[in-house]
Design an enzyme around this catalytic site. Structure first.
Site: not given
Length: 248
Positions: A11, A14, A22, A47, A49, A53-54, A74, A104-105, A155, A198, A220-221
């Site tokens: 993922n 991030h 920035r 994902h 959203r 946001r990302h 996602e 986060t989810t 999942e 997750h 991911g994270h």
């Protein structure tokens, strides 16, 4: 690739989080996706959203163009996201719960209460050729509902297990793990393909990777965090090694 080999979905959300801090173009999530692919990722997860946001719409456009491994898209169960998915027709669509205020989810999707709505929502996605996955807690009621609405994949949310493990609450971690183990077996018995993800780290991944019914882990994270210290390629290769070791 043998069917028993556990797939790793990386993922890249991030990388986009760092870029957006920035407001520029760097670091580029597409570059991260290509690196992940070269390092042995079997797929890329992103994902989109509602609040962007990302990951951005342009990131999804770019990923669809450059990837040679499957994209797992996602998204929340909204009309806007359904339109985007139907336009791109990614390999897989994973329906996740989404609350604006969460970092986060936070939990699995409530499928049992929204069965009728979700069945209608995923039907066009399946018709378009997307594999539909539902992100849910290790809960028999939710798994049965996901099966009834026609999802091909579930999942399992591993967050509660990972949190307990990270905090040293090993009895609680073991209980969560047992629940994940039982529900992996149950979902598999219904003919669902089982994925999990997750919060997984080098320390917590192996027990989940060892479940024979689990076909894919999405991580991911932690990997993006480790990449700061190790670089993305070595971070992914180490996760791949631990997964393969657990599976052996």
């Amino acid at each position: 690739m043998s069917e028993s080999r556990l797939r790793l979905g990386v993922n890249i959300d991030h990388v986009a989080t760092v870029r957006n801090a920035r407001g520029g173009a760097y670091p580029d999530p597409l570059r991260a996706a290509k690196l992940a692919e070269e390092a042995g990722a079997d797929g890329i997860t992103a994902h989109l959203r509602e609040d962007r946001r990302h990951i951005s719409d342009a990131d999804i456009d770019g990923l669809m163009e450059v990837l040679s491994v499957p994209l797992n898209f996602e998204m929340a169960a909204t009309d806007e996201m359904q339109k985007i998915a139907l336009r791109h027709k990614p390999h897989a669509v994973c329906i996740v719960p989404e609350k604006r205020e969460e970092r986060t989810t936070e939990g699995g999707l409530e499928v049992a209460r929204e069965e009728n709505k979700l069945a209608h929502f995923i039907a066009p996605l399946r018709e378009a050729g997307c594999r539909v996955s539902i992100f849910i807690a290790a809960d028999q009621r939710q798994i049965e509902a996901a099966h009834r609405i026609g999802a091909e994949v579930i999942e399992l949310h591993t967050g509660a297990y990972c949190d307990a493990h990270a905090e040293g609450r090993m009895d609680a971690a073991e209980r969560e793990l047992e629940s994940l183990r039982q529900m992996s077996t149950f979902a598999h018995s219904l003919g669902l393909e089982v994925h999990a993800g997750h919060g997984l780290t080098y320390d917590s991944v192996k027990p989940v990777a060892a479940f024979p019914e689990v076909m894919e882990l999405n991580i991911g994270h932690f990997l993006i965090g480790e990449a700061i210290f190790l670089g993305l390629t070595p971070a992914i290769r180490e996760m791949r090694r631990l997964m393969d070791e657990a599976r052996a």
